[in-house]
Design an enzyme around this catalytic site. Structure first.
Site, mmCIF file in Angstrom:
data_model
loop_
_atom_site.group_PDB
_atom_site.id
_atom_site.type_symbol
_atom_site.label_atom_id
_atom_site.label_comp_id
_atom_site.label_asym_id
_atom_site.label_seq_id
_atom_site.Cartn_x
_atom_site.Cartn_y
_atom_site.Cartn_z
ATOM 1 N N PRO A 82 37.222 40.837 42.286
ATOM 2 C CA PRO A 82 36.895 41.981 41.432
ATOM 3 C C PRO A 82 38.039 42.969 41.202
ATOM 4 C CG PRO A 82 35.909 42.243 43.608
ATOM 5 C CD PRO A 82 36.498 40.876 43.571
ATOM 6 N N TYR A 114 42.912 53.093 42.588
ATOM 7 C CA TYR A 114 43.065 51.902 43.429
ATOM 8 C C TYR A 114 44.044 52.279 44.537
ATOM 9 C CZ TYR A 114 41.078 48.775 39.822
ATOM 10 O OH TYR A 114 40.258 48.127 38.923
ATOM 11 N N LYS A 147 37.899 41.747 35.833
ATOM 12 C CA LYS A 147 37.937 40.799 34.717
ATOM 13 C C LYS A 147 36.674 39.956 34.551
ATOM 14 C CE LYS A 147 41.820 41.784 33.027
ATOM 15 N NZ LYS A 147 41.415 42.966 32.286
ATOM 16 N N TYR A 196 45.317 44.882 32.193
ATOM 17 C CA TYR A 196 44.118 45.614 32.616
ATOM 18 C C TYR A 196 43.231 45.942 31.413
ATOM 19 C CZ TYR A 196 41.343 48.606 35.661
ATOM 20 O OH TYR A 196 40.312 49.150 36.397
#
Ligand code: APR
Ligand code: PHB
Length: 390
Positions: free
Chosen positions: A292, A200, A296, A384
Protein backbone atom coordinates in the site's frame (compact mmCIF):
# COMPACT_ATOMS: atom_id res chain seq x y z
CA UNK A 1 -27.66 -15.02 -20.65
CA UNK A 2 -25.53 -11.88 -20.55
CA UNK A 3 -22.72 -10.31 -22.55
CA UNK A 4 -20.24 -9.91 -19.66
CA UNK A 5 -20.56 -11.82 -16.37
CA UNK A 6 -18.69 -9.91 -13.64
CA UNK A 7 -17.49 -11.72 -10.52
CA UNK A 8 -16.93 -9.34 -7.58
CA UNK A 9 -18.45 -5.98 -6.60
CA UNK A 10 -15.32 -4.18 -5.45
CA UNK A 11 -14.21 -1.02 -7.23
CA UNK A 12 -13.06 -3.03 -10.29
CA UNK A 13 -16.27 -5.01 -10.87
CA UNK A 14 -18.59 -2.08 -10.15
CA UNK A 15 -16.71 0.39 -12.35
CA UNK A 16 -16.51 -2.15 -15.17
CA UNK A 17 -20.28 -2.73 -14.98
CA UNK A 18 -20.86 1.01 -15.13
CA UNK A 19 -18.51 1.65 -18.07
CA UNK A 20 -20.14 -1.24 -19.97
CA UNK A 21 -23.59 0.19 -19.23
CA UNK A 22 -22.49 3.53 -20.73
CA UNK A 23 -21.57 1.63 -23.91
CA UNK A 24 -24.90 -0.21 -23.99
CA UNK A 25 -23.32 -3.57 -23.07
CA UNK A 26 -25.17 -5.71 -20.54
CA UNK A 27 -23.59 -7.39 -17.55
CA UNK A 28 -24.48 -9.21 -14.35
CA UNK A 29 -22.43 -8.47 -11.21
CA UNK A 30 -22.18 -11.20 -8.55
CA UNK A 31 -20.75 -10.57 -5.07
CA UNK A 32 -20.42 -13.10 -2.27
CA UNK A 33 -20.48 -10.55 0.58
CA UNK A 34 -23.35 -8.36 1.73
CA UNK A 35 -23.93 -4.86 0.44
CA UNK A 36 -23.25 -3.39 3.92
CA UNK A 37 -19.98 -5.31 4.24
CA UNK A 38 -18.72 -4.07 0.88
CA UNK A 39 -19.66 -0.45 1.63
CA UNK A 40 -18.25 -0.40 5.14
CA UNK A 41 -14.98 -2.23 4.51
CA UNK A 42 -12.24 0.32 5.27
CA UNK A 43 -9.54 0.39 2.57
CA UNK A 44 -7.09 2.92 1.12
CA UNK A 45 -8.11 6.37 0.01
CA UNK A 46 -5.80 8.01 -2.52
CA UNK A 47 -7.15 8.55 -6.05
CA UNK A 48 -4.79 9.40 -8.88
CA UNK A 49 -5.70 12.22 -11.21
CA UNK A 50 -6.63 9.66 -13.91
CA UNK A 51 -9.02 7.85 -11.53
CA UNK A 52 -10.70 11.15 -10.59
CA UNK A 53 -11.04 12.09 -14.28
CA UNK A 54 -12.49 8.65 -15.07
CA UNK A 55 -15.10 8.93 -12.30
CA UNK A 56 -16.13 12.37 -13.54
CA UNK A 57 -16.34 11.29 -17.19
CA UNK A 58 -18.38 8.25 -16.19
CA UNK A 59 -20.86 10.52 -14.39
CA UNK A 60 -20.09 9.17 -10.90
CA UNK A 61 -17.94 12.05 -9.66
CA UNK A 62 -20.48 14.43 -8.09
CA UNK A 63 -19.92 13.47 -4.45
CA UNK A 64 -16.20 13.02 -5.09
CA UNK A 65 -16.11 16.63 -6.35
CA UNK A 66 -17.92 17.83 -3.23
CA UNK A 67 -16.23 15.73 -0.56
CA UNK A 68 -12.89 14.58 -2.02
CA UNK A 69 -9.83 16.48 -0.82
CA UNK A 70 -7.44 17.52 -3.58
CA UNK A 71 -3.80 17.40 -2.41
CA UNK A 72 -1.14 19.07 -4.51
CA UNK A 73 1.75 18.04 -2.27
CA UNK A 74 2.93 15.29 0.06
CA UNK A 75 5.43 15.27 2.93
CA UNK A 76 8.36 12.90 3.37
CA UNK A 77 9.69 12.90 6.96
CA UNK A 78 12.92 11.50 8.42
CA UNK A 79 15.57 12.61 10.94
CA UNK A 80 12.99 14.81 12.67
CA UNK A 81 12.14 16.94 9.64
CA UNK A 82 9.25 17.08 7.15
CA UNK A 83 10.04 17.86 3.51
CA UNK A 84 7.25 18.85 1.13
CA UNK A 85 7.18 17.46 -2.42
CA UNK A 86 5.13 19.87 -4.54
CA UNK A 87 3.53 17.35 -6.88
CA UNK A 88 1.43 19.82 -8.85
CA UNK A 89 4.43 22.05 -9.56
CA UNK A 90 6.55 19.06 -10.63
CA UNK A 91 3.92 17.46 -12.89
CA UNK A 92 2.31 20.38 -14.68
CA UNK A 93 -0.64 20.67 -12.32
CA UNK A 94 -1.53 17.04 -11.55
CA UNK A 95 -2.57 16.07 -8.01
CA UNK A 96 -4.12 13.28 -5.95
CA UNK A 97 -7.54 13.31 -4.30
CA UNK A 98 -8.13 11.79 -0.87
CA UNK A 99 -11.50 9.98 -0.89
CA UNK A 100 -12.07 6.62 0.81
CA UNK A 101 -12.29 3.56 -1.42
CA UNK A 102 -15.48 2.59 0.39
CA UNK A 103 -16.99 5.93 -0.71
CA UNK A 104 -16.05 5.09 -4.32
CA UNK A 105 -17.80 1.73 -3.86
CA UNK A 106 -20.88 3.40 -2.36
CA UNK A 107 -21.14 5.83 -5.33
CA UNK A 108 -20.72 3.00 -7.86
CA UNK A 109 -23.38 0.85 -6.14
CA UNK A 110 -25.80 3.81 -6.25
CA UNK A 111 -25.04 4.28 -9.95
CA UNK A 112 -25.59 0.57 -10.67
CA UNK A 113 -28.88 0.50 -8.81
CA UNK A 114 -29.88 3.61 -10.81
CA UNK A 115 -29.37 1.73 -14.09
CA UNK A 116 -31.59 -1.16 -12.98
CA UNK A 117 -29.02 -3.65 -14.22
CA UNK A 118 -28.39 -6.80 -12.12
CA UNK A 119 -26.15 -6.62 -9.04
CA UNK A 120 -26.52 -9.58 -6.67
CA UNK A 121 -24.99 -9.57 -3.19
CA UNK A 122 -24.76 -12.53 -0.79
CA UNK A 123 -24.35 -15.16 -3.50
CA UNK A 124 -22.32 -18.29 -2.66
CA UNK A 125 -20.52 -21.22 -4.29
CA UNK A 126 -19.55 -19.19 -7.36
CA UNK A 127 -17.95 -21.48 -9.95
CA UNK A 128 -16.84 -20.89 -13.55
CA UNK A 129 -17.32 -23.50 -16.25
CA UNK A 130 -16.57 -23.69 -19.96
CA UNK A 131 -13.60 -21.32 -20.01
CA UNK A 132 -11.63 -23.74 -22.20
CA UNK A 133 -14.51 -24.30 -24.65
CA UNK A 134 -15.20 -20.57 -25.02
CA UNK A 135 -18.84 -21.06 -23.82
CA UNK A 136 -18.50 -19.73 -20.27
CA UNK A 137 -21.13 -20.26 -17.62
CA UNK A 138 -21.16 -18.90 -14.06
CA UNK A 139 -22.78 -21.19 -11.50
CA UNK A 140 -23.73 -19.84 -8.08
CA UNK A 141 -26.23 -20.15 -5.29
CA UNK A 142 -28.77 -17.65 -3.95
CA UNK A 143 -31.32 -18.02 -1.16
CA UNK A 144 -33.77 -19.14 -3.88
CA UNK A 145 -31.47 -22.02 -4.93
CA UNK A 146 -28.80 -22.81 -7.55
CA UNK A 147 -28.45 -20.42 -10.50
CA UNK A 148 -26.50 -20.35 -13.78
CA UNK A 149 -25.72 -17.55 -16.22
CA UNK A 150 -24.38 -18.15 -19.72
CA UNK A 151 -21.98 -15.35 -20.70
CA UNK A 152 -20.09 -14.27 -23.80
CA UNK A 153 -17.21 -13.16 -21.57
CA UNK A 154 -16.39 -13.25 -17.88
CA UNK A 155 -14.53 -10.52 -15.97
CA UNK A 156 -12.79 -11.86 -12.86
CA UNK A 157 -12.91 -8.84 -10.53
CA UNK A 158 -13.04 -10.88 -7.33
CA UNK A 159 -9.86 -9.73 -5.64
CA UNK A 160 -6.78 -11.60 -4.54
CA UNK A 161 -8.66 -14.45 -2.81
CA UNK A 162 -11.36 -14.85 -5.47
CA UNK A 163 -12.16 -17.90 -7.58
CA UNK A 164 -11.53 -16.46 -11.04
CA UNK A 165 -7.73 -16.65 -11.12
CA UNK A 166 -7.93 -20.04 -9.40
CA UNK A 167 -10.17 -21.31 -12.24
CA UNK A 168 -7.31 -21.03 -14.73
CA UNK A 169 -5.05 -24.11 -14.88
CA UNK A 170 -1.81 -23.11 -13.17
CA UNK A 171 0.34 -24.28 -16.09
CA UNK A 172 -1.17 -21.50 -18.20
CA UNK A 173 -0.18 -18.75 -15.73
CA UNK A 174 3.10 -17.32 -14.59
CA UNK A 175 3.07 -15.76 -11.11
CA UNK A 176 5.55 -13.38 -9.52
CA UNK A 177 5.42 -12.74 -5.81
CA UNK A 178 7.29 -10.94 -3.04
CA UNK A 179 6.20 -11.02 0.59
CA UNK A 180 7.57 -8.28 2.85
CA UNK A 181 8.74 -9.02 6.40
CA UNK A 182 6.36 -6.43 7.91
CA UNK A 183 2.71 -5.31 7.85
CA UNK A 184 0.70 -2.12 8.49
CA UNK A 185 -1.51 -1.49 11.47
CA UNK A 186 -4.11 1.06 10.31
CA UNK A 187 -6.53 3.11 12.39
CA UNK A 188 -9.33 5.60 11.81
CA UNK A 189 -9.47 8.23 14.56
CA UNK A 190 -12.06 10.84 15.37
CA UNK A 191 -9.57 13.69 15.24
CA UNK A 192 -9.16 16.64 12.86
CA UNK A 193 -6.10 16.18 10.63
CA UNK A 194 -3.18 18.24 11.96
CA UNK A 195 -1.59 18.54 8.50
CA UNK A 196 -3.47 19.39 5.30
CA UNK A 197 -1.38 16.82 3.37
CA UNK A 198 -0.14 13.25 3.89
CA UNK A 199 3.09 12.56 5.78
CA UNK A 200 5.15 9.44 5.00
CA UNK A 201 7.77 8.93 7.71
CA UNK A 202 10.78 6.68 8.24
CA UNK A 203 11.86 6.58 11.88
CA UNK A 204 14.34 4.41 13.81
CA UNK A 205 11.29 2.59 15.20
CA UNK A 206 9.85 1.95 11.72
CA UNK A 207 7.50 3.44 9.14
CA UNK A 208 4.45 5.57 9.92
CA UNK A 209 1.92 7.33 7.67
CA UNK A 210 -0.40 10.21 8.44
CA UNK A 211 -3.48 10.44 6.19
CA UNK A 212 -7.09 11.53 6.56
CA UNK A 213 -10.67 10.99 5.42
CA UNK A 214 -12.33 14.35 6.22
CA UNK A 215 -11.97 17.52 8.33
CA UNK A 216 -12.78 15.47 11.41
CA UNK A 217 -11.29 12.02 10.69
CA UNK A 218 -7.58 11.11 10.61
CA UNK A 219 -6.30 7.86 9.07
CA UNK A 220 -2.96 6.62 10.41
CA UNK A 221 -0.75 3.61 9.80
CA UNK A 222 2.35 2.18 11.41
CA UNK A 223 4.69 -0.61 10.44
CA UNK A 224 4.22 -3.70 12.61
CA UNK A 225 5.26 -7.35 12.50
CA UNK A 226 3.63 -9.49 9.78
CA UNK A 227 2.29 -11.92 12.42
CA UNK A 228 1.12 -9.14 14.76
CA UNK A 229 -2.39 -9.09 16.23
CA UNK A 230 -4.50 -5.99 16.95
CA UNK A 231 -5.01 -7.44 20.43
CA UNK A 232 -1.36 -6.49 21.11
CA UNK A 233 -2.14 -2.87 20.25
CA UNK A 234 -4.19 -1.11 22.92
CA UNK A 235 -5.01 2.51 22.02
CA UNK A 236 -2.34 4.10 24.24
CA UNK A 237 0.39 1.95 22.67
CA UNK A 238 -0.79 2.97 19.19
CA UNK A 239 -0.70 6.68 20.03
CA UNK A 240 2.67 6.56 21.74
CA UNK A 241 4.15 4.69 18.77
CA UNK A 242 2.54 6.99 16.20
CA UNK A 243 3.73 10.08 18.04
CA UNK A 244 7.25 8.74 18.43
CA UNK A 245 7.48 7.94 14.71
CA UNK A 246 5.69 10.97 13.29
CA UNK A 247 6.57 13.90 15.61
CA UNK A 248 9.00 16.31 13.97
CA UNK A 249 11.46 18.74 15.57
CA UNK A 250 9.18 21.72 14.82
CA UNK A 251 6.62 20.19 17.21
CA UNK A 252 4.21 18.81 14.56
CA UNK A 253 2.40 15.58 15.45
CA UNK A 254 -1.01 14.04 14.75
CA UNK A 255 -4.03 15.08 16.80
CA UNK A 256 -5.33 12.26 18.98
CA UNK A 257 -8.95 11.16 19.21
CA UNK A 258 -11.17 8.15 19.76
CA UNK A 259 -10.05 5.20 17.62
CA UNK A 260 -13.05 4.00 15.56
CA UNK A 261 -11.44 1.16 13.65
CA UNK A 262 -8.20 -0.91 13.76
CA UNK A 263 -6.86 -3.45 11.30
CA UNK A 264 -3.65 -5.13 10.13
CA UNK A 265 -2.79 -5.37 6.41
CA UNK A 266 -0.10 -7.76 5.17
CA UNK A 267 2.26 -6.42 2.50
CA UNK A 268 2.91 -8.25 -0.72
CA UNK A 269 3.72 -7.65 -4.36
CA UNK A 270 2.03 -10.09 -6.74
CA UNK A 271 1.59 -10.28 -10.53
CA UNK A 272 -0.05 -12.92 -12.69
CA UNK A 273 0.58 -13.17 -16.43
CA UNK A 274 -1.27 -13.24 -18.72
CA UNK A 275 -4.35 -11.40 -17.42
CA UNK A 276 -6.59 -13.42 -19.72
CA UNK A 277 -7.49 -17.05 -20.42
CA UNK A 278 -9.82 -17.37 -23.43
CA UNK A 279 -13.09 -15.62 -22.56
CA UNK A 280 -12.00 -14.91 -18.94
CA UNK A 281 -10.35 -11.56 -18.21
CA UNK A 282 -8.78 -10.76 -14.81
CA UNK A 283 -8.84 -7.19 -13.47
CA UNK A 284 -7.77 -5.45 -10.26
CA UNK A 285 -6.56 -7.37 -7.22
CA UNK A 286 -7.48 -10.68 -8.92
CA UNK A 287 -4.51 -10.05 -11.23
CA UNK A 288 -2.06 -8.07 -9.10
CA UNK A 289 -1.37 -6.83 -5.58
CA UNK A 290 0.88 -3.95 -4.63
CA UNK A 291 2.05 -3.03 -1.14
CA UNK A 292 0.00 0.00 0.00
CA UNK A 293 2.94 2.41 0.30
CA UNK A 294 2.51 3.82 -3.21
CA UNK A 295 -1.32 3.95 -2.93
CA UNK A 296 -1.61 2.24 -6.32
CA UNK A 297 -4.01 -0.71 -5.69
CA UNK A 298 -7.32 1.01 -6.40
CA UNK A 299 -5.84 3.07 -9.23
CA UNK A 300 -4.43 0.04 -11.03
CA UNK A 301 -7.82 -1.65 -10.74
CA UNK A 302 -9.47 1.40 -12.31
CA UNK A 303 -6.94 1.49 -15.15
CA UNK A 304 -7.62 -2.22 -15.86
CA UNK A 305 -11.37 -1.85 -16.14
CA UNK A 306 -11.13 1.34 -18.17
CA UNK A 307 -9.01 -0.59 -20.72
CA UNK A 308 -11.25 -3.65 -20.56
CA UNK A 309 -14.45 -1.63 -21.10
CA UNK A 310 -12.81 0.10 -24.04
CA UNK A 311 -11.83 -3.29 -25.52
CA UNK A 312 -15.33 -4.76 -25.08
CA UNK A 313 -16.87 -1.57 -26.50
CA UNK A 314 -14.63 -1.79 -29.56
CA UNK A 315 -15.43 -5.49 -29.97
CA UNK A 316 -19.20 -5.05 -29.80
CA UNK A 317 -19.13 -1.97 -32.04
CA UNK A 318 -16.87 -3.37 -34.79
CA UNK A 319 -16.61 -7.14 -34.29
CA UNK A 320 -12.82 -6.78 -34.01
CA UNK A 321 -11.00 -8.33 -31.05
CA UNK A 322 -7.61 -6.59 -31.40
CA UNK A 323 -8.07 -4.53 -28.20
CA UNK A 324 -9.17 -7.60 -26.25
CA UNK A 325 -6.00 -9.29 -27.48
CA UNK A 326 -3.91 -6.33 -26.26
CA UNK A 327 -5.60 -6.12 -22.86
CA UNK A 328 -3.12 -8.27 -20.98
CA UNK A 329 0.12 -6.91 -22.43
CA UNK A 330 -0.91 -3.30 -21.90
CA UNK A 331 -2.12 -4.07 -18.38
CA UNK A 332 1.09 -5.84 -17.46
CA UNK A 333 3.15 -2.92 -18.61
CA UNK A 334 1.24 -0.52 -16.34
CA UNK A 335 1.27 -3.07 -13.52
CA UNK A 336 5.03 -3.53 -13.58
CA UNK A 337 5.55 0.21 -13.55
CA UNK A 338 3.34 0.45 -10.44
CA UNK A 339 5.08 -2.57 -8.91
CA UNK A 340 8.47 -0.94 -9.34
CA UNK A 341 7.26 2.31 -7.74
CA UNK A 342 5.44 0.59 -4.84
CA UNK A 343 8.45 -1.64 -4.12
CA UNK A 344 10.75 1.41 -4.17
CA UNK A 345 8.55 3.46 -1.79
CA UNK A 346 8.20 0.43 0.49
CA UNK A 347 11.92 -0.36 0.64
CA UNK A 348 12.88 3.26 1.15
CA UNK A 349 10.48 3.84 4.05
CA UNK A 350 10.44 0.63 6.17
CA UNK A 351 12.87 -0.77 8.73
CA UNK A 352 13.82 -4.30 7.77
CA UNK A 353 15.14 -6.35 10.70
CA UNK A 354 17.12 -8.63 8.44
CA UNK A 355 19.15 -5.76 7.01
CA UNK A 356 22.38 -4.46 8.46
CA UNK A 357 23.35 -0.87 9.45
CA UNK A 358 24.65 -0.28 5.93
CA UNK A 359 21.13 -0.65 4.55
CA UNK A 360 19.65 1.85 7.00
CA UNK A 361 22.29 4.48 6.18
CA UNK A 362 21.66 3.84 2.48
CA UNK A 363 17.92 4.40 3.06
CA UNK A 364 18.64 7.72 4.75
CA UNK A 365 20.97 8.73 1.93
CA UNK A 366 18.22 7.88 -0.54
CA UNK A 367 15.78 10.08 1.37
CA UNK A 368 18.31 12.94 1.60
CA UNK A 369 18.84 12.71 -2.15
CA UNK A 370 15.10 12.54 -2.82
CA UNK A 371 14.26 15.74 -0.95
CA UNK A 372 17.26 17.70 -2.25
CA UNK A 373 16.99 16.92 -5.97
CA UNK A 374 14.26 18.29 -8.21
CA UNK A 375 14.89 15.38 -10.60
CA UNK A 376 14.35 12.82 -7.82
CA UNK A 377 11.24 14.61 -6.52
CA UNK A 378 9.84 14.73 -10.06
CA UNK A 379 10.30 10.98 -10.35
CA UNK A 380 8.34 10.45 -7.13
CA UNK A 381 5.66 13.00 -8.07
CA UNK A 382 4.94 11.74 -11.58
CA UNK A 383 4.55 8.17 -10.36
CA UNK A 384 2.53 9.15 -7.28
CA UNK A 385 -0.03 11.24 -9.19
CA UNK A 386 -0.07 8.49 -11.82
CA UNK A 387 0.30 8.38 -15.57
CA UNK A 388 -2.80 9.29 -17.61
CA UNK A 389 -5.04 6.47 -18.84
CA UNK A 390 -3.84 6.25 -22.45
N1 APR B 1 -17.62 -14.61 -5.72
C1 APR B 1 -18.09 -13.34 -5.78
N2 APR B 1 -17.42 -12.28 -5.28
C2 APR B 1 -16.24 -12.52 -4.71
C3 APR B 1 -15.68 -13.80 -4.63
C4 APR B 1 -16.41 -14.88 -5.17
N3 APR B 1 -15.96 -16.14 -5.12
N4 APR B 1 -14.47 -13.72 -4.01
C5 APR B 1 -14.29 -12.43 -3.70
N5 APR B 1 -15.34 -11.69 -4.11
C6 APR B 1 -15.56 -10.24 -3.97
C7 APR B 1 -15.02 -9.66 -2.68
O1 APR B 1 -15.91 -9.84 -1.60
C8 APR B 1 -14.85 -8.21 -3.06
O2 APR B 1 -15.99 -7.43 -2.77
O3 APR B 1 -14.85 -9.57 -4.97
C9 APR B 1 -14.59 -8.23 -4.56
C10 APR B 1 -13.19 -7.84 -4.91
O4 APR B 1 -13.00 -6.51 -4.55
P1 APR B 1 -11.60 -5.91 -4.06
O5 APR B 1 -10.89 -6.87 -3.19
O6 APR B 1 -11.87 -4.56 -3.53
O7 APR B 1 -10.73 -5.84 -5.41
P2 APR B 1 -10.79 -4.85 -6.66
O8 APR B 1 -12.19 -4.50 -7.02
O9 APR B 1 -9.87 -5.43 -7.65
O10 APR B 1 -10.20 -3.49 -6.12
C11 APR B 1 -8.84 -3.31 -5.87
O11 APR B 1 -9.10 -3.12 -3.53
O12 APR B 1 -7.82 -4.41 -2.08
C12 APR B 1 -8.02 -3.15 -2.59
O13 APR B 1 -5.90 -2.19 -2.57
C13 APR B 1 -6.84 -2.79 -3.36
O14 APR B 1 -7.58 -0.68 -3.69
C14 APR B 1 -7.42 -1.89 -4.34
C15 APR B 1 -8.73 -2.42 -4.68
C1 PHB C 1 -4.94 6.01 3.11
O1 PHB C 1 -5.32 7.19 3.31
O2 PHB C 1 -5.62 5.06 3.48
C2 PHB C 1 -3.64 5.76 2.44
C3 PHB C 1 -2.88 6.82 2.00
C4 PHB C 1 -1.68 6.60 1.37
C5 PHB C 1 -1.22 5.30 1.20
C6 PHB C 1 -1.97 4.23 1.64
C7 PHB C 1 -3.19 4.45 2.26
O3 PHB C 1 -0.01 5.10 0.61
Amino acid sequence: MTQVGIVGAGPAGLMLGHLLHLRGIDSVILENRSREYVIERVRAGVLEQGTVDLMREAGVGARLDREGMRHEGVYIAFRGRRHRVDMADLTGGRAITVYGQNEVVRDLIDARVGTGRPLDFDVSDVRLEGIETGRPVIHYRKAAGPQRITCEFIAGCDGFHGISRASIPSDRLQTYEKIYPFAWLGILANAPPSSPELVYSLHERGFALFSMRSDTVTRLYLQCRPDDDVAHWPDDRIWSELNARLRTDDGWQPNEGAIMQKGITPMRSFVVAPMRDGPLFLAGDAAHIVPPTGAKGLNLAMADVWRLADAFGHYYATGRDDRLKDYSARGLSRTWRAQRFSWWMTSMLHRNDSENPFDHERQLAELEYLVSSRAAMTSLAENYVGTPLE
